[in-house]
Write a protein that holds these residues in place. Structure first.
Motif, PDB file in Angstrom:
ATOM      1  N   SER A 114       0.827  -1.218   0.000  1.00 14.11           N
ATOM      2  CA  SER A 114       0.000   0.000   0.000  1.00 14.11           C
ATOM      3  C   SER A 114       0.856   1.260   0.000  1.00 14.11           C
ATOM      4  CB  SER A 114      -0.945  -0.008   1.205  1.00 14.11           C
ATOM      5  OG  SER A 114      -0.259   0.240   2.404  1.00 14.11           O
TER       6      SER A 114
ATOM      7  N   TRP B 268       1.914   1.103  -4.094  1.00 15.87           N
ATOM      8  CA  TRP B 268       0.932   0.994  -5.182  1.00 15.87           C
ATOM      9  C   TRP B 268       0.275   2.343  -5.440  1.00 15.87           C
ATOM     10  CZ3 TRP B 268      -4.277  -2.121  -5.137  1.00 15.87           C
ATOM     11  CH2 TRP B 268      -4.681  -2.317  -6.448  1.00 15.87           C
TER      12      TRP B 268
ATOM     13  N   THR C 226      -2.126   4.605  -7.573  1.00 19.15           N
ATOM     14  CA  THR C 226      -3.233   4.548  -8.523  1.00 19.15           C
ATOM     15  C   THR C 226      -3.901   5.918  -8.571  1.00 19.15           C
ATOM     16  OG1 THR C 226      -5.035   3.981  -6.999  1.00 19.15           O
ATOM     17  CG2 THR C 226      -3.618   2.165  -7.730  1.00 19.15           C
ATOM     18  N   ARG C 227      -4.781   6.109  -9.517  1.00 21.09           N
ATOM     19  CA  ARG C 227      -5.511   7.381  -9.618  1.00 21.09           C
ATOM     20  C   ARG C 227      -6.442   7.584  -8.428  1.00 21.09           C
ATOM     21  NH1 ARG C 227     -10.047   6.920 -14.278  1.00 21.09           N
ATOM     22  NH2 ARG C 227     -10.564   8.908 -13.282  1.00 21.09           N
ATOM     23  N   PHE C 228      -6.764   6.498  -7.694  1.00 21.13           N
ATOM     24  CA  PHE C 228      -7.636   6.581  -6.523  1.00 21.13           C
ATOM     25  C   PHE C 228      -6.849   6.682  -5.216  1.00 21.13           C
ATOM     26  CE2 PHE C 228      -9.804   3.945  -9.747  1.00 21.13           C
ATOM     27  CZ  PHE C 228     -10.869   4.788 -10.029  1.00 21.13           C
TER      28      PHE C 228
ATOM     29  N   ARG D 223      -3.233   5.380  -2.736  1.00 25.12           N
ATOM     30  CA  ARG D 223      -2.492   4.176  -2.364  1.00 25.12           C
ATOM     31  C   ARG D 223      -3.280   3.287  -1.416  1.00 25.12           C
ATOM     32  NH1 ARG D 223       2.697   6.201   0.414  1.00 25.12           N
ATOM     33  NH2 ARG D 223       1.228   7.722   1.226  1.00 25.12           N
TER      34      ARG D 223
ATOM     35  N   LYS E 266      -6.938   3.440  -0.589  1.00 26.44           N
ATOM     36  CA  LYS E 266      -8.344   3.119  -0.854  1.00 26.44           C
ATOM     37  C   LYS E 266      -8.557   1.832  -1.651  1.00 26.44           C
ATOM     38  CE  LYS E 266      -9.800   7.975  -0.645  1.00 26.44           C
ATOM     39  NZ  LYS E 266     -10.416   9.102  -1.383  1.00 26.44           N
ATOM     40  N   PRO E 267      -7.759   1.540  -2.696  1.00 26.46           N
ATOM     41  CA  PRO E 267      -8.002   0.302  -3.452  1.00 26.46           C
ATOM     42  C   PRO E 267      -7.942  -0.949  -2.588  1.00 26.46           C
ATOM     43  CG  PRO E 267      -6.567   1.759  -4.698  1.00 26.46           C
ATOM     44  CD  PRO E 267      -6.711   2.363  -3.342  1.00 26.46           C
ATOM     45  N   TRP E 268      -7.053  -0.988  -1.609  1.00 26.71           N
ATOM     46  CA  TRP E 268      -6.942  -2.155  -0.736  1.00 26.71           C
ATOM     47  C   TRP E 268      -8.194  -2.331   0.102  1.00 26.71           C
ATOM     48  CZ3 TRP E 268      -3.228  -5.569  -1.518  1.00 26.71           C
ATOM     49  CH2 TRP E 268      -2.087  -5.153  -2.211  1.00 26.71           C
TER      50      TRP E 268
ATOM     51  N   ILE F 186     -11.195  -1.474  -0.762  1.00 30.35           N
ATOM     52  CA  ILE F 186     -12.252  -1.982  -1.646  1.00 30.35           C
ATOM     53  C   ILE F 186     -12.066  -3.474  -1.899  1.00 30.35           C
ATOM     54  CG2 ILE F 186     -13.218  -1.798  -3.973  1.00 30.35           C
ATOM     55  CD1 ILE F 186     -12.415   1.198  -3.877  1.00 30.35           C
ATOM     56  N   ILE F 187     -10.827  -3.894  -2.082  1.00 28.70           N
ATOM     57  CA  ILE F 187     -10.541  -5.315  -2.322  1.00 28.70           C
ATOM     58  C   ILE F 187     -10.900  -6.160  -1.096  1.00 28.70           C
ATOM     59  CG2 ILE F 187      -8.663  -6.976  -2.667  1.00 28.70           C
ATOM     60  CD1 ILE F 187      -7.281  -4.819  -4.380  1.00 28.70           C
TER      61      ILE F 187
ATOM     62  N   LEU G 110     -14.505   7.045   1.078  1.00 30.20           N
ATOM     63  CA  LEU G 110     -13.760   6.739  -0.143  1.00 30.20           C
ATOM     64  C   LEU G 110     -13.998   7.790  -1.226  1.00 30.20           C
ATOM     65  CD1 LEU G 110     -14.344   2.868  -0.343  1.00 30.20           C
ATOM     66  CD2 LEU G 110     -12.294   4.062   0.448  1.00 30.20           C
TER      67      LEU G 110
END
Length: 476
Positions: free
Chosen positions: A73, A76, A78-80, A82, A84-86, A88-89, A215
């Motif tokens: 994290s 990584w 991303t446009r969203f 470092r 938040k994507p984790w 969501i996953i 988010l």
């Protein structure tokens, strides 16, 4: 409130949205300690000692998963963001494993278990689904807390961020107690099995609904500095461990969390066997305990602004220990006295929870100053790993301890010696465990003044590097 140069306050609205995410997570956390041991021992026939051992063993995977996800994290981009994507996953895994653990006898749970080759709801079933639930916690909670540590660089505002988070956390804890109480009083369905079912229903819907606003509307600050190199997670842990204040803080965390968890794990058995109260009465006692914990957070925050965070935690430990000393003297005839002591004792817990998290965020500034890198995820991976391991240790010590002294939750009337051991392991022993952290915290070196100086140095260094980079680009 002092605000670091070049930074802007996050604002209470976004603090609130960020903190709201912790509410459904905290609804889950308390029933694991309060109801899982009782449900799987009384309703499903598993050994209480085996349950404590399995809960402790399920945390071993955190040694690998926590630092791996923490470092990932950090890296990584991303446009969203470092972090938040984790989150969501991790939410689908968290929801599925929660249902499987809390409602093991449902048709859906049995179908899933039989599909993957499982048979009865046994020790293996408990171990698999508690382990997967903890993995879901790691995927969601670790990036979430690293995100919170980065929301503000200010010493006191960080305490506000963690204060909002833990206040909502206590709101979730209160809901975890109110939900079974409502089910018991309104629908006449009491007991750990019905409590877990009702909690699972609420969390399955609340987790995505209450996480989504943060988010969408709460910013995730970009990293202060770019990483110059990639390191293996074991090397990263060694670097983190060489941070003296952080090492001292992490060791303190072990004793604080283990102490709080020992009390939570045995509260149901203490109230039922020693105080001889019903499940509804137990819920009222615990509700008072955590309500006072939530109400105490603003008070501890005000004290920390005068004394500093570390000395406020020391004061909280002393306050907790004072009221814990009276509990073994209580019995069935001391209903209201126990109620008052629960309120006084519970008011200390807020200081032991939200202030150490704020102190951990301050420590990361020291690493950033020394190395020029920002490893918030890595630091909070170790923090989360130790936190969960200490929780498991607390459950293990509590459940195996009372079992060693002859306490059996399936017996209608335990011996007086078993009840006394239960009372001591519920109150005095956890207080002693918490007091081990006192010498580590009293002379803790990261004060408000030092943290502010560190952040000023970091900002000046980053501004200088940016100016040098701009000059090179202009020449090119």
């Amino acid at each position: 409130m002092s605000q670091a140069v070049g930074t802007a306050a996050i604002g209470k609205f976004r603090m609130g949205l960020y903190g709201l995410v912790n509410l459904p997570t905290s609804i889950v956390g308390l029933p694991i300690a309060l109801y899982i041991p009782a449900f799987y021992s009384q309703n499903l026939g598993l050994s209480l000692a085996a349950i404590g051992t399995l809960l402790a063993l399920s945390r071993l995977t955190d040694v690998v998963t926590d630092p791996t996800i923490g470092i990932a994290s950090d890296r990584w981009q991303t446009r969203f963001g470092r972090r938040k994507p984790w989150m969501i996953i991790g939410m689908p895994l968290k929801v599925l494993s929660l249902w499987m653990l809390f409602v093991p006898n449902s048709e859906f749970s049995l179908f899933i278990w039989h599909t993957v080759g499982g048979e009865a709801v046994n020790n293996l079933y408990l171990f698999v689904w508690i382990s997967l639930l903890y993995l879901g916690f790691t995927l969601v909670d670790l990036p979430y807390r690293a995100w919170g540590a980065e929301l503000s660089p200010d010493y006191d505002e960080r305490s506000q961020v963690t204060g909002w988070r833990e206040a909502f956390g206590y709101g979730g804890t209160l809901m975890a107690l109110l939900i079974p109480l409502v089910v018991s009083l309104v629908f006449d369905r009491s007991g750990p099995d019905n409590a877990l079912f009702a909690v699972a229903i609420v969390v399955v819907f609340a987790l995505p609904i209450l996480t989504l606003p943060a988010l969408i509307w709460v910013r995730e600050p970009p990293p202060l500095v770019k990483r110059r190199e990639r390191i293996a997670w074991r090397q990263g842990l060694k670097i983190v461990w060489r941070n003296g204040p952080y090492r001292r803080l992490v060791i303190s965390l072990v004793f604080l969390v283990a102490a709080v968890t020992m009390t939570a794990s045995l509260s149901f058995f203490f109230v039922a066997s020693v105080m001889e109260e019903t499940f509804a009465g137990y819920t009222i006692f615990i509700l008072a305990y955590y309500l006072s914990s939530s109400m105490g957070i603003p008070v501890w925050f005000a004290i920390s602004r005068r004394l500093g965070k570390h000395k406020t935690v020391v004061l909280g430990i002393a306050w907790l220990s004072l009221w814990s000393a009276f509990i073994p003297l209580l019995g069935p005839d001391h209903y209201w006295l126990f109620f008052v002591i629960m309120m006084l004792k519970g008011s200390a817990v807020g200081a032991l929870v939200f202030l150490p998290s704020s102190m951990a965020a301050d420590v990361i500034d020291l690493d950033t100053l020394r190395t020029g890198e920002q490893r918030t995820g890595l630091y909070f991976s170790l923090w989360g790993m130790v936190n969960k391991a200490a929780s498991a240790l607390g459950v293990f010590l509590a459940t195996t301890g009372v079992a060693y002294f002859g306490f059996d939750p399936s017996v209608a009337d335990n011996t007086e010696s078993a009840k006394l051991a239960l009372a001591c392991l519920y109150s005095i022993i956890p207080a002693i465990v918490a007091c081990v952290a006192l010498p580590l915290l009293w002379n803790y070196p990261l004060t408000r003044a030092r943290q502010q100086r560190m952040h000023a140095h970091i900002e000046r260094r980053d501004q200088r590097r940016a100016a040098e980079a701009a000059a090179v680009a202009a020449k090119g």
